[in-house]
Design an enzyme around this catalytic site. Sequence first.
Site, short mmCIF file in Angstrom:
data_model
loop_
_atom_site.label_atom_id
_atom_site.label_comp_id
_atom_site.label_asym_id
_atom_site.label_seq_id
_atom_site.Cartn_x
_atom_site.Cartn_y
_atom_site.Cartn_z
N HIS A 1 0.82 -1.22 0.00
CA HIS A 1 0.00 0.00 0.00
C HIS A 1 0.85 1.27 0.00
CE1 HIS A 1 -3.70 2.12 0.16
NE2 HIS A 1 -4.40 1.17 0.75
N SER A 2 2.13 1.16 0.34
CA SER A 2 2.99 2.34 0.30
C SER A 2 3.20 2.85 -1.11
CB SER A 2 4.36 2.02 0.93
OG SER A 2 5.00 0.95 0.24
#
Length: 496
Positions: free
Chosen positions: A159-160
Amino acid sequence: MEFSPSLNNLKQIKTTIKDGPSSRDHIDEPLSPMARLFHEPGSNVYIITMMGCKTKINPDVVKQNLVHSLLRHPRFSSLQVVDKETGSIIWVPTNVNIDNHVIVPELDPNITNPDKFVEDYMSNLSRTPIENTKPLWDLHLLDIKTTGDNGTGVFRFHHSLGDGLSLMTLFLACTRQSADTNALPTLPVSKETGYIKVTSLWSVLQVFWNSLFAVVMFVFTLLFLKDTETPLKGSCGVENRPRRFVHRSVNLADIKAVKNAMNVTLNDVVLGVTQAGLSHYLNRRYSETRDGNKASNGDKSDVIPENIRLRATFFFNLRATTRIDTLVEKMKSGKMGRWGNQIGYVLLPFAIGLKSNPLDYVKEAKAVIDQKKTSLEPLYTYFVVYLVLKLFGIKAVGKLNHKVFFNTTLWFTNVPGPQEQVTFYGHDCTYLAPSCYGQPNALMIHIVSYIDKLTFVLSVDEETIPDPQRLCDDLEESLRLIKNSALATQESAKNK
């Protein structure tokens, strides 16, 4: 069992810097605070997306095209490396070996239940992280014939790398319309011109009051206010357990029929259906506990405890919608400009219980959503992260978010999909089913539209929710009941 690497597990590694000025522009660029947050324990989240295709997926064609599209995005061709001096995580461009990212497992062509196999395969992916010795994404191509499909692709992103809307837009930039392979797909455009409309002194007061109430509830949730322990509420450590991913598609026309009959929005209908589905599912689970055996599907008695507190963390994207054609041009240059996670969230309460009139679920959902629309709650939750970060550091932000998320019952989010059938490098897609794992909740419901379908995608902890397909049945049945009731009420009104 810990399956997601924390920030402390990221190590100093040797890299090969890509040549070219566009790559060097990103050397030693630190991760944004929101991107770093997704490396904290309890917030270490991956996005996982299943894609069904009409034909067998050709790995060589996919690899060749990804090199000239996705890999031009700096985030997908960079490592995340801990800086020894500062302790921060930085993006370091690297040469990417596409074979390390596109995985084609050897499968038995005579698998007894291929649909279950794909579910199990995705569940196994949620047990392990992506090694940080390469950019944090991969694509698994499954040469297996399932119900309605001849090939399945499973994307996995940390998700980064970006939020749901930016990653959906990026994926669609790698596709074209099946009917016109020179045309990019289009996303539905909202007719609303702004998030909050202030038209009078009363509307200003409404925004102030609703925002103040939201702030108080947020603080209470952070400190002590927990959701009721129900069969949907995950236990401590749920973020470290593997997930089961299931999905169910319904006709978008049915959603629109309810919308038009009740003069509400599509979101009102979807949340009303979700509220109804969760109520029916919980009623069955409580019935089974009471009776000590399986309750029949025809059991309509309401055995749900009164005053259940059940809330969703409902995510809002705070960026202006990215245009797909603009993104394609940026990918060609390798300079993406502003990118990342720009999301806020609201705490959305559900009224749980069986209703004699199915339309009450939609009416109650509309009342709650209207209140959230006239508050600054999504902006507040976004900026409080930065405030806590500046004052106390990233560890404090990670603990704050984990506490708030864990004290609610589920994550809820939606992302608009393309309005036309798309082809992924010559492979026509039949459906898209994005979801997440690593969140401190036993249930996540993700909604995505595609052509004339709307898909409910469930990510569940099987220890808490062992029968996710039954929850899908409840969602589908709830829509049927709500649609029939809405059309009957509309017809009755016409005949008066």
